[in-house]
Design a protein around this motif. Structure first.
Motif, mmCIF file in Angstrom:
data_model
loop_
_atom_site.group_PDB
_atom_site.id
_atom_site.type_symbol
_atom_site.label_atom_id
_atom_site.label_comp_id
_atom_site.label_asym_id
_atom_site.label_seq_id
_atom_site.Cartn_x
_atom_site.Cartn_y
_atom_site.Cartn_z
ATOM 1 N N LYS A 179 0.837 -1.210 0.000
ATOM 2 C CA LYS A 179 0.000 0.000 0.000
ATOM 3 C C LYS A 179 0.869 1.256 0.000
ATOM 4 O O LYS A 179 0.564 2.230 -0.692
ATOM 5 C CB LYS A 179 -0.933 0.004 1.215
ATOM 6 C CG LYS A 179 -2.065 -0.992 1.120
ATOM 7 C CD LYS A 179 -2.898 -0.992 2.389
ATOM 8 C CE LYS A 179 -3.947 -2.075 2.351
ATOM 9 N NZ LYS A 179 -4.715 -2.138 3.603
ATOM 10 N N SER A 213 1.173 4.165 -2.763
ATOM 11 C CA SER A 213 0.897 5.551 -2.359
ATOM 12 C C SER A 213 1.930 6.536 -2.892
ATOM 13 O O SER A 213 1.590 7.661 -3.245
ATOM 14 C CB SER A 213 0.805 5.665 -0.833
ATOM 15 O OG SER A 213 2.085 5.593 -0.235
ATOM 16 N N LYS A 221 0.223 13.459 -4.998
ATOM 17 C CA LYS A 221 0.340 13.776 -3.573
ATOM 18 C C LYS A 221 0.909 12.594 -2.778
ATOM 19 O O LYS A 221 0.292 12.106 -1.832
ATOM 20 C CB LYS A 221 -1.004 14.203 -3.004
ATOM 21 C CG LYS A 221 -1.562 15.445 -3.685
ATOM 22 C CD LYS A 221 -2.845 15.891 -3.042
ATOM 23 C CE LYS A 221 -3.357 17.141 -3.742
ATOM 24 N NZ LYS A 221 -4.568 17.644 -3.147
ATOM 25 N N GLN A 231 1.192 12.944 1.176
ATOM 26 C CA GLN A 231 -0.103 12.871 1.870
ATOM 27 C C GLN A 231 -0.641 11.451 1.849
ATOM 28 O O GLN A 231 -1.112 10.939 2.873
ATOM 29 C CB GLN A 231 -1.104 13.816 1.214
ATOM 30 C CG GLN A 231 -2.458 13.790 1.880
ATOM 31 C CD GLN A 231 -3.442 14.743 1.226
ATOM 32 O OE1 GLN A 231 -3.059 15.653 0.503
ATOM 33 N NE2 GLN A 231 -4.714 14.529 1.492
ATOM 34 N N ARG A 232 -0.546 10.782 0.718
ATOM 35 C CA ARG A 232 -1.060 9.407 0.618
ATOM 36 C C ARG A 232 -0.261 8.450 1.504
ATOM 37 O O ARG A 232 -0.828 7.564 2.145
ATOM 38 C CB ARG A 232 -1.058 8.940 -0.827
ATOM 39 C CG ARG A 232 -2.078 9.674 -1.667
ATOM 40 C CD ARG A 232 -2.080 9.155 -3.099
ATOM 41 N NE ARG A 232 -2.923 9.944 -3.957
ATOM 42 C CZ ARG A 232 -4.229 9.780 -4.112
ATOM 43 N NH1 ARG A 232 -4.840 8.841 -3.426
ATOM 44 N NH2 ARG A 232 -4.923 10.538 -4.926
ATOM 45 N N ARG A 265 1.286 9.235 4.249
ATOM 46 C CA ARG A 265 0.874 9.513 5.625
ATOM 47 C C ARG A 265 -0.515 8.953 5.919
ATOM 48 O O ARG A 265 -0.765 8.426 7.009
ATOM 49 C CB ARG A 265 0.910 11.031 5.863
ATOM 50 C CG ARG A 265 0.494 11.449 7.239
ATOM 51 C CD ARG A 265 1.344 10.735 8.298
ATOM 52 N NE ARG A 265 0.698 10.796 9.573
ATOM 53 C CZ ARG A 265 0.968 11.699 10.494
ATOM 54 N NH1 ARG A 265 1.894 12.588 10.300
ATOM 55 N NH2 ARG A 265 0.297 11.693 11.630
ATOM 56 N N ASP A 266 -1.425 9.017 4.949
ATOM 57 C CA ASP A 266 -2.763 8.455 5.146
ATOM 58 C C ASP A 266 -2.691 6.957 5.432
ATOM 59 O O ASP A 266 -3.399 6.452 6.314
ATOM 60 C CB ASP A 266 -3.644 8.706 3.919
ATOM 61 C CG ASP A 266 -4.061 10.162 3.770
ATOM 62 O OD1 ASP A 266 -3.911 10.947 4.744
ATOM 63 O OD2 ASP A 266 -4.520 10.520 2.663
ATOM 64 N N ILE A 267 -1.853 6.250 4.686
ATOM 65 C CA ILE A 267 -1.695 4.809 4.913
ATOM 66 C C ILE A 267 -1.154 4.564 6.324
ATOM 67 O O ILE A 267 -1.632 3.673 7.034
ATOM 68 C CB ILE A 267 -0.747 4.173 3.864
ATOM 69 C CG1 ILE A 267 -1.280 4.347 2.438
ATOM 70 C CG2 ILE A 267 -0.486 2.701 4.181
ATOM 71 C CD1 ILE A 267 -2.587 3.674 2.145
ATOM 72 N N ASP A 325 -1.483 6.510 8.912
ATOM 73 C CA ASP A 325 -2.526 6.856 9.890
ATOM 74 C C ASP A 325 -3.511 5.711 10.092
ATOM 75 O O ASP A 325 -4.012 5.506 11.194
ATOM 76 C CB ASP A 325 -3.276 8.121 9.460
ATOM 77 C CG ASP A 325 -2.473 9.389 9.702
ATOM 78 O OD1 ASP A 325 -1.502 9.347 10.483
ATOM 79 O OD2 ASP A 325 -2.816 10.421 9.103
ATOM 80 N N TYR A 326 -3.787 4.963 9.040
ATOM 81 C CA TYR A 326 -4.723 3.837 9.136
ATOM 82 C C TYR A 326 -4.066 2.582 9.692
ATOM 83 O O TYR A 326 -4.734 1.594 9.945
ATOM 84 C CB TYR A 326 -5.349 3.531 7.769
ATOM 85 C CG TYR A 326 -6.352 4.572 7.339
ATOM 86 C CD1 TYR A 326 -7.542 4.764 8.046
ATOM 87 C CD2 TYR A 326 -6.107 5.381 6.248
ATOM 88 C CE1 TYR A 326 -8.459 5.729 7.668
ATOM 89 C CE2 TYR A 326 -7.024 6.349 5.848
ATOM 90 C CZ TYR A 326 -8.190 6.516 6.571
ATOM 91 O OH TYR A 326 -9.083 7.476 6.192
ATOM 92 N N LEU A 335 2.833 3.476 12.411
ATOM 93 C CA LEU A 335 3.006 4.926 12.504
ATOM 94 C C LEU A 335 4.120 5.306 13.483
ATOM 95 O O LEU A 335 4.973 6.140 13.170
ATOM 96 C CB LEU A 335 1.688 5.598 12.901
ATOM 97 C CG LEU A 335 1.682 7.119 12.970
ATOM 98 C CD1 LEU A 335 2.036 7.730 11.614
ATOM 99 C CD2 LEU A 335 0.307 7.609 13.427
#
Length: 143
Positions: free
Chosen positions: A91, A95, A100, A103-104, A106-108, A110-111, A116
């Protein structure tokens, strides 16, 4: 030769990660941090005074600039190589190939909270190495 403590290097690295540039006094090791995008702040008077002082005595300081996006991207790639979970690693790889990527990425993260904290520590360690490299380069040039 500049000798900074681990705590000082850690602090500089944290400031760089926040988008600051750091000026390290060659003799005292005192660090002055100033936002690299100073024009984007409203209350800049204290920083402007410090920047003026640094510029007036430029030869007494080593500038450590925040990492550029290509260096940050390399850190992200190295981190992916350390992730044991192939699903999360894949993933993250996807990303960074999309629009971006920061950002992508970091989104992965965060989930996937378990990864993290590893990311935060890895990134901090890498930025600290970056700071040490710059200081070591300066020391070599001074010899």
């Amino acid at each position: 030769m500049i000798k900074l403590s681990k705590k000082q290097i850690n602090s500089i690295a944290q400031d760089l990660d926040l988008g600051m540039d750091c000026y390290v006094h060659k003799e005292t090791g005192e660090a002055i941090t100033i936002p690299s995008n100073l024009d984007e702040f409203d209350d800049v008077e204290s920083w402007k005074e410090e920047l003026k002082n640094v510029k007036k005595n430029r030869d007494q300081y080593i500038l450590i600039e925040k990492m550029d996006s290509s260096d940050s991207f390399k850190i992200m790639r190295r981190f992916m190589g350390k992730i044991a979970n192939p699903s999360i690693r894949n993933k993250l790889m996807i990303s960074i190939s999309q629009n971006k990527p920061f950002q992508r990425f970091r989104d992965i993260l965060d989930y996937n909270g378990d990864v993290l904290e590893d990311w935060y520590q890895f990134k901090q360690d890498e930025i600290e190495r970056y700071v040490k490299r710059i200081l070591d380069t300066f020391d070599e040039e001074e010899k």
